[in-house]
Motif scaffolding. Structure first.
Motif, PDB file in Angstrom:
ATOM      1  N   GLU A 190      71.751 -23.027 -31.066  1.00 47.74           N
ATOM      2  CA  GLU A 190      71.631 -21.578 -31.154  1.00 47.74           C
ATOM      3  C   GLU A 190      70.682 -21.167 -32.264  1.00 47.74           C
ATOM      4  O   GLU A 190      70.272 -20.005 -32.330  1.00 47.74           O
ATOM      5  N   GLN A 191      70.336 -22.085 -33.136  1.00 47.10           N
ATOM      6  CA  GLN A 191      69.311 -21.809 -34.136  1.00 47.10           C
ATOM      7  C   GLN A 191      67.941 -21.951 -33.478  1.00 47.10           C
ATOM      8  O   GLN A 191      67.403 -23.045 -33.291  1.00 47.10           O
ATOM      9  N   GLY A 192      67.390 -20.831 -33.085  1.00 45.03           N
ATOM     10  CA  GLY A 192      66.059 -20.791 -32.500  1.00 45.03           C
ATOM     11  C   GLY A 192      65.974 -21.181 -31.044  1.00 45.03           C
ATOM     12  O   GLY A 192      64.895 -21.166 -30.464  1.00 45.03           O
ATOM     13  N   GLY A 228      59.335  -9.370 -42.952  1.00 44.78           N
ATOM     14  CA  GLY A 228      60.645  -9.039 -42.413  1.00 44.78           C
ATOM     15  C   GLY A 228      61.198 -10.157 -41.558  1.00 44.78           C
ATOM     16  O   GLY A 228      60.617 -11.231 -41.427  1.00 44.78           O
ATOM     17  N   ALA A 229      62.356  -9.901 -40.979  1.00 47.33           N
ATOM     18  CA  ALA A 229      63.009 -10.918 -40.155  1.00 47.33           C
ATOM     19  C   ALA A 229      62.174 -11.217 -38.918  1.00 47.33           C
ATOM     20  O   ALA A 229      61.509 -10.348 -38.362  1.00 47.33           O
ATOM     21  N   GLU A 230      62.227 -12.474 -38.471  1.00 45.10           N
ATOM     22  CA  GLU A 230      61.473 -12.846 -37.270  1.00 45.10           C
ATOM     23  C   GLU A 230      62.257 -13.851 -36.443  1.00 45.10           C
ATOM     24  O   GLU A 230      63.009 -14.675 -36.984  1.00 45.10           O
ATOM     25  N   PRO A 231      62.075 -13.789 -35.124  1.00 48.96           N
ATOM     26  CA  PRO A 231      62.826 -14.674 -34.213  1.00 48.96           C
ATOM     27  C   PRO A 231      62.164 -16.040 -34.081  1.00 48.96           C
ATOM     28  O   PRO A 231      61.747 -16.447 -32.985  1.00 48.96           O
ATOM     29  N   ASN A 232      62.068 -16.778 -35.168  1.00 50.97           N
ATOM     30  CA  ASN A 232      61.452 -18.089 -35.120  1.00 50.97           C
ATOM     31  C   ASN A 232      62.511 -19.155 -34.817  1.00 50.97           C
ATOM     32  O   ASN A 232      63.644 -18.834 -34.463  1.00 50.97           O
TER      33      ASN A 232
END
Length: 578
Positions: free
Chosen positions: A107-109, A154-158
């Motif tokens: 679920e991490q990335g 800022g936050a990013e969906p990496n």
């Protein structure tokens, strides 16, 4: 020039060429070793923090082959503390099972952290011990990571961000398609709907990342993907043919593929290129992990090695998504055996990972023909035999002419022996007399080398087809031959080959030179030992070809002998009439 001498030199030339190839793979074209070897992986490795840097702008795709990757970069984005977004929780594991794959997704990335191939055991006698291409464990470490980078901070969906999933287990069952949905939000209006699509019978995984910008500001960022794979020095052995196959990262820049040398990457630094329609991959002999970007736009491709881990990455130029807008990023992954038909469906150039070397022009059609014959007989060993027969038929007239010359050489052996006795103290006169004899009898002593010259390219092409084609991995033939891509476990085929070569020699004229005669006598023994560790499918080809050559030469010898007797009868009758 003596025919047998040419045969000896041709045979030894083959052995020297293969030895040279092996030496070059072991020692050739290597830079000086770095003063300190990279630290070995000693513990299970988690997804590291490295993120491919955004580059703005990318060039027009003409191809940048610089190794240092020096460009005007737009910053590395947020620090690691901000990279995962507001929902900083422990990542769970999602298990996916299809008819051909067993996958674990973090679920991490949405990282693919484990991939096992259900139809490919490591060893044929252990069917439950499956080939594992991706793994978080140190010994076979491999991860396939995808994500988005944000240009403005800022936050990013990496691949470090925590995604949510509706379930922790998905199974294809009787369906043709399976979709695993993941979701991420920065808490300020930007959300990502990530989906991994699996298809029945396929090792292709389609990844879509739909970014929805419900914030009040424009979002700018780019999609990326990267393969992490363990990278250790390879110990090669003549007793293990598989050890000479390539294991490591590959990059395709839209025009050609390149396999960077591990030592070059360690000493010279990362390899970086920019191109359209490229891809990166990691090869493990018959198996492959690959990333193919879907869109026709320039991507930056990079390969680097650090701490015995090779990282192959790609990243696009940033795109802008206006407030209230959305954008879909698409990437194709491949995790599985190098099945050429499936690779070609993703990209025709991805088939280049099946590397047949400089004989691709011959190996590729040969594999195609073998595949067609296999579809009829459903046995790769039988397909090899039938294709060998077809090749023999195709070159029959050419080899027949050579066989006739050798048969005539055999017929004039007594006369050659008489000349050698007559001019044993005058080498120049002997050579002149023998050339006149060859001319009078219309014999070409060099023609005997033609069969070997024809066989060598097909022999080498068969070698690479058997070594590189996963379709023939662990393919059985009959009786004790249970794997055509590995050596004969009992060395029976090499012994049969040696015996066949011995009988083949008996059909050819014996060398007049005693030294050459002794060399020719030990050739079957040398070749038997030489072929003992070759793939049994290759030895099967050589045995079949040798047996067919024996049958052909026996028939030609018989015909030529009858013609010689008939010619003698006519000559005697003519002399009697006179």
């Amino acid at each position: 020039m003596d025919n047998q001498r040419l045969l000896v030199w041709a045979a030894f030339g083959l052995m020297l060429w293969i030895t040279y190839q092996a030496w070059m793979q072991d020692y050739g074209q290597r830079p000086a070793q770095p003063s300190e070897a990279p630290a070995p992986i000693t513990a299970p490795v988690e997804s590291g923090p490295e993120l491919p840097a955004l580059v703005e702008p990318l060039n027009d795709g003409s191809g940048d082959a610089s190794r240092d990757g020096s460009r005007r970069e737009a910053g590395d984005g947020p620090g690691l503390d901000a990279a995962t977004g507001p929902a900083q929780t422990r990542a769970g594991t999602i298990r996916v099972q299809t008819d051909v794959l067993e996958i674990e997704i973090s679920e991490q990335g949405g990282t693919l952290q484990r991939a096992m191939l259900r139809k490919y055991p490591v060893h044929k006698d252990r069917p439950n011990d499956l080939v594992e291409l991706l793994s978080p464990e140190a010994s076979n470490y491999g991860l396939l990571e995808t994500g988005l980078r944000t240009a403005g901070g800022g936050a990013e969906p990496n691949h470090l961000a925590i995604f949510s999933a509706p379930a922790n287990h998905f199974e294809l069952g009787s369906n043709e398609e399976l979709v695993v949905p993941l979701a991420w939000s920065d808490g300020q209006g930007v959300t990502v709907e990530k989906a991994l699509r699996f298809t029945r019978g396929s090792y292709r995984i389609d990844v879509t990342q739909k970014l929805i910008n419900d914030s009040e500001a424009e979002w700018r960022g780019a999609d990326y993907a990267q393969i992490r794979r363990r990278s250790f020095p390879i110990e090669r052995s003549m007793f293990d043919v598989d050890s000479y196959s390539f294991d490591g990262p590959v990059i395709f820049n839209g025009e050609k593929s390149e396999k960077p040398d591990r030592d070059d990457l360690l000493s010279d630094g990362p390899m970086t290129q920019t191109a359209n329609n490229g891809w990166v991959a990691s090869i493990q002999h018959h198996f492959l992990s690959a990333v193919q970007p879907a869109s026709d736009q320039p991507y930056r491709y990079s390969i680097a090695i650090k701490d015995n881990v090779a990282v192959s990455s790609l990243i696009a130029a940033p795109v802008a998504v206006a407030a209230g807008g959305e954008h879909v990023f698409e990437t194709t992954l491949f995790v599985g055996p190098k099945l050429q038909r499936q690779l070609e469906q993703i990209s025709p150039q991805l088939k280049l990972t099946v590397d047949y070397g400089w004989l691709t022009i011959l190996s590729q059609p040969l594999f195609w023909l073998l595949s067609k014959v296999y579809s009829l007989v459903t046995n790769w060993g039988l397909a090899i035999i039938l294709v060998t027969i077809l090749i023999k038929i195709a070159f029959y007239k050419l080899t027949e002419a050579s066989g006739r010359s050798m048969a005539k050489m055999r017929e004039i052996q007594p006369r050659m022996k008489a000349l050698q006795d007559r001019y044993k103290d005058d080498r120049q006169q002997l050579s002149q007399a023998m050339m006149e004899l060859y001319k009078r009898e219309k014999v070409n002593p060099a023609a005997g080398c033609l069969p070997i010259l024809i066989q060598m390219p097909f022999f080498l092409a068969f070698y690479w087809v058997l070594l590189e084609s996963v379709e023939m991995r662990q393919a059985p033939f009959a009786l004790w031959i249970t794997d055509l891509s590995s050596r004969d476990p009992y060395f029976i085929l090499p012994l049969i080959m040696g015996a066949a070569m011995f009988f083949q020699q008996k059909l050819n004229p014996a060398p007049a030179d005693p030294v050459q005669a002794k060399v020719m006598q030990i050739m079957p023994v040398v070749f038997t030992g030489f072929f003992a560790f070759f793939p049994s499918g290759l030895v099967l080809y050589w045995v079949t070809n040798t047996l067919l050559s024996i049958a052909q030469q026996w028939r030609v010898n018989k015909v030529v002998h009858q013609e010689a007797l008939a010619a003698k009868g006519v000559k005697k009758k003519k002399n009697g009439d006179d």
